[in-house]
Design a protein around this motif. Structure first.
Motif, PDB file in Angstrom:
ATOM      1  N   GLN A 133       0.828  -1.208   0.000  1.00  0.00           N
ATOM      2  CA  GLN A 133       0.000   0.000   0.000  1.00  0.00           C
ATOM      3  C   GLN A 133       0.864   1.260   0.000  1.00  0.00           C
ATOM      4  N   ASP A 145       1.925   1.672  -3.491  1.00  0.00           N
ATOM      5  CA  ASP A 145       0.811   2.172  -4.302  1.00  0.00           C
ATOM      6  C   ASP A 145       0.616   3.672  -4.101  1.00  0.00           C
ATOM      7  N   LEU A 146       0.743   4.117  -2.857  1.00  0.00           N
ATOM      8  CA  LEU A 146       0.594   5.537  -2.564  1.00  0.00           C
ATOM      9  C   LEU A 146       1.693   6.350  -3.225  1.00  0.00           C
ATOM     10  N   SER A 177       3.370   5.472  -5.840  1.00  0.00           N
ATOM     11  CA  SER A 177       3.142   5.402  -7.286  1.00  0.00           C
ATOM     12  C   SER A 177       2.081   6.386  -7.711  1.00  0.00           C
ATOM     13  N   SER A 178       1.040   6.544  -6.927  1.00  0.00           N
ATOM     14  CA  SER A 178      -0.040   7.481  -7.274  1.00  0.00           C
ATOM     15  C   SER A 178       0.441   8.917  -7.223  1.00  0.00           C
ATOM     16  N   GLU A 179       1.322   9.219  -6.276  1.00  0.00           N
ATOM     17  CA  GLU A 179       1.790  10.595  -6.115  1.00  0.00           C
ATOM     18  C   GLU A 179       2.824  10.981  -7.159  1.00  0.00           C
ATOM     19  N   LYS A 227      -7.172   1.987 -12.555  1.00  0.00           N
ATOM     20  CA  LYS A 227      -7.105   2.879 -11.390  1.00  0.00           C
ATOM     21  C   LYS A 227      -8.476   3.006 -10.718  1.00  0.00           C
ATOM     22  N   GLN A 269      -9.122   0.014  -8.688  1.00  0.00           N
ATOM     23  CA  GLN A 269      -8.368   0.058  -7.444  1.00  0.00           C
ATOM     24  C   GLN A 269      -9.071   0.919  -6.400  1.00  0.00           C
ATOM     25  N   ARG A 292      -2.663   9.928   5.721  1.00  0.00           N
ATOM     26  CA  ARG A 292      -1.952   8.656   5.777  1.00  0.00           C
ATOM     27  C   ARG A 292      -1.919   8.094   7.202  1.00  0.00           C
ATOM     28  N   LEU A 305      -3.907   3.482   5.001  1.00  0.00           N
ATOM     29  CA  LEU A 305      -3.388   4.037   3.743  1.00  0.00           C
ATOM     30  C   LEU A 305      -4.392   3.952   2.597  1.00  0.00           C
ATOM     31  N   SER A 365      -6.078   7.205   1.558  1.00  0.00           N
ATOM     32  CA  SER A 365      -5.062   8.123   1.021  1.00  0.00           C
ATOM     33  C   SER A 365      -4.733   7.771  -0.417  1.00  0.00           C
ATOM     34  N   ILE A 366      -4.611   6.467  -0.687  1.00  0.00           N
ATOM     35  CA  ILE A 366      -4.348   6.019  -2.062  1.00  0.00           C
ATOM     36  C   ILE A 366      -5.505   6.379  -2.966  1.00  0.00           C
TER      37      ILE A 366
END
Length: 452
Positions: free
Chosen positions: A294, A297-298, A300-302, A350, A353, A403, A420, A423-424
């Motif tokens: 996670q 993933d967070l 990666s998203s940012e 996405k 997800q 987070r 998390l 937040s993701i």
């Protein structure tokens, strides 16, 4: 070379070149114009003489025919075809140094005589069927001359004035360049000092703007201050993230270490201790693995990775996902839409997800069926995941997207949550330039809406 010196040299150099070219042009235009004016005077005087004096009168040496046509600071004379001066009227003896010349065609030129600049015009005198006939016989030359001393004296004065005014302009340019450079470089100097102070102190300093002028330099300072705010915010978030991540990882690592020691000490002799330790270590390992995934993933998203945007229908998309989760969780998930088709432009993976995160939370904290609602709202598509679970207090609703935030730490840790997921989900929604909001009441349930 400093930027201030470059501004001085550039502004002064450009002005010097402009003034030099302008002054040269003014000087030569003035001299040329003044000489043309003298030439016109001589030409007009010659025409008057030709109109009033016939050739026979000019050839009469006993008469004083040219005396009425005297030119101030000049000379008028008539020369016969043998080169002898018949008549001559002059203001200065300097003209005597001019050698008499007989010409067949009109001649005008500038010459030097006894250190004086003189403009001279010679006109042939002809006789024939017509006095103005170009093919007549040349019997003499009318010669008119004028000194150009006044012209060059005036041009010298003009040149002096131009030089003095140019020097004054250059001095004013230097002063103006200094003022301009101070005006331009002050914000840049403040920017440099602020950056240096930030580097030395480790604190995020900002430029003080006492006089907002709304110009480009003011905008530069505003942009710099906004950048400092953003850097400070990101730094604090990063520091908080590292602190929270360390805290989250510390607990499972402590559990694993404790049970490993227990297993090492008693596990070989006591099967119950061995089994308990293995189960605890396995459980905490799974939890650490989920937490690590996670966090990745967070991150990666940012990073704002490129999205695989597609146009697709949300209704069958949500129904298919609901059926999959129903089978896995043995729970009812219903889908409701006010339209048969709801087409959106999103990255389907996405979006899947995000929905998995929201539906997972809804299934954890609600024993009743969970719903997915699709409808159009204010020109956008609203996708809502709704449950009838324990709900979230108004105070906690402000922080659930932070987070590692937990509404009920003990309950969520027991259910395997890391804090998390939301937040993701929020990071992915913002990456698609969407919005996410939560509405909840204690004991009545929660509705989290994504605006696509």
């Amino acid at each position: 070379m400093k930027l201030r010196s470059k501004i001085y040299l550039f502004s002064t150099g450009i002005l010097f070149i402009i003034l030099l070219l302008t002054n040269i042009a003014i000087y030569f235009l003035y001299v040329h114009s003044a000489i043309d004016k003298e030439e016109d005077i001589l030409s007009n005087q010659a025409n008057i003489i030709f109109e009033n004096l016939p050739p026979s009168k000019l050839n009469d040496s006993d008469s004083n025919a040219l005396k009425p046509y005297k030119i101030n600071d000049g000379m008028v004379r008539y020369i016969n075809k043998d080169g002898k001066v018949i008549h001559q009227v002059m203001d200065d003896d300097d003209f005597e140094h001019i050698h008499p010349v007989v010409v067949n065609d009109e001649e005008k030129k500038q010459m030097t005589a006894d250190d004086h600049q003189i403009f001279i015009a010679r006109y042939p005198v002809k006789i024939g069927n017509d006095d103005d006939d170009d093919h007549g016989e040349v019997i003499g030359t009318l010669e008119l001359a004028v000194k150009l001393d006044n012209v060059y004296e005036d041009s010298s004065l003009l040149l002096t004035i131009l030089v003095i005014t140019s020097l004054i302009a250059l001095i004013l340019s230097l002063i103006g360049g200094k003022l301009l450079s101070n005006l331009l470089l002050k914000p840049i100097s403040l920017l440099s000092q602020t950056m240096k102070a930030t580097q030395e102190s480790g604190q995020f300093k900002k430029i003080k703007m006492n006089n907002p002028s709304k110009d480009e330099l003011y905008q530069l300072a505003v942009t710099f201050n906004k950048m400092m705010d953003q850097l400070e915010e990101n730094f604090e978030k990063q520091k908080q993230f590292v602190s929270d991540a360390s805290h989250e990882l510390k607990t499972p690592l402590t559990v694993i270490e404790s049970y490993a020691k227990l297993l090492k000490r008693w596990g070989a002799e006591d099967p119950d201790v061995r089994q308990e330790s293995i189960e605890a270590i396995y459980s905490e390992s799974i939890r650490m693995k989920e937490l690590t995934h996670q966090m990745l993933d967070l991150a990666s998203s940012e990073k704002q990775k490129s999205l695989q945007i597609e146009t697709f229908d949300l209704v069958p998309f949500c129904k298919q996902l609901a059926r999959t989760l129903e089978t896995v969780n043995h729970r009812e998930i219903w889908v409701q839409s006010d339209q048969d088709q709801v087409r959106v432009n999103w990255d389907p993976q996405k979006l899947k997800q995000v929905l998995m995160i929201l539906l997972d939370n809804a299934l954890k904290y609600s024993e009743k069926p969970v719903g997915i609602i699709l409808k159009e709202q204010h020109g956008r598509i609203a996708l809502t995941v709704k449950d009838e679970g324990i709900g979230i207090s108004e105070e906690n609703q402000k922080n659930i997207f932070e987070r590692f935030y937990r509404v009920d730490p003990s309950r969520q840790r027991g259910s395997g949550g890391t804090g998390l997921g939301l937040s993701i989900a929020k990071a992915i929604v913002e990456q698609h330039e969407g919005d996410i909001e939560v509405k909840s009441q204690i004991g009545k349930g929660t509705a989290i809406t994504i605006f696509l």
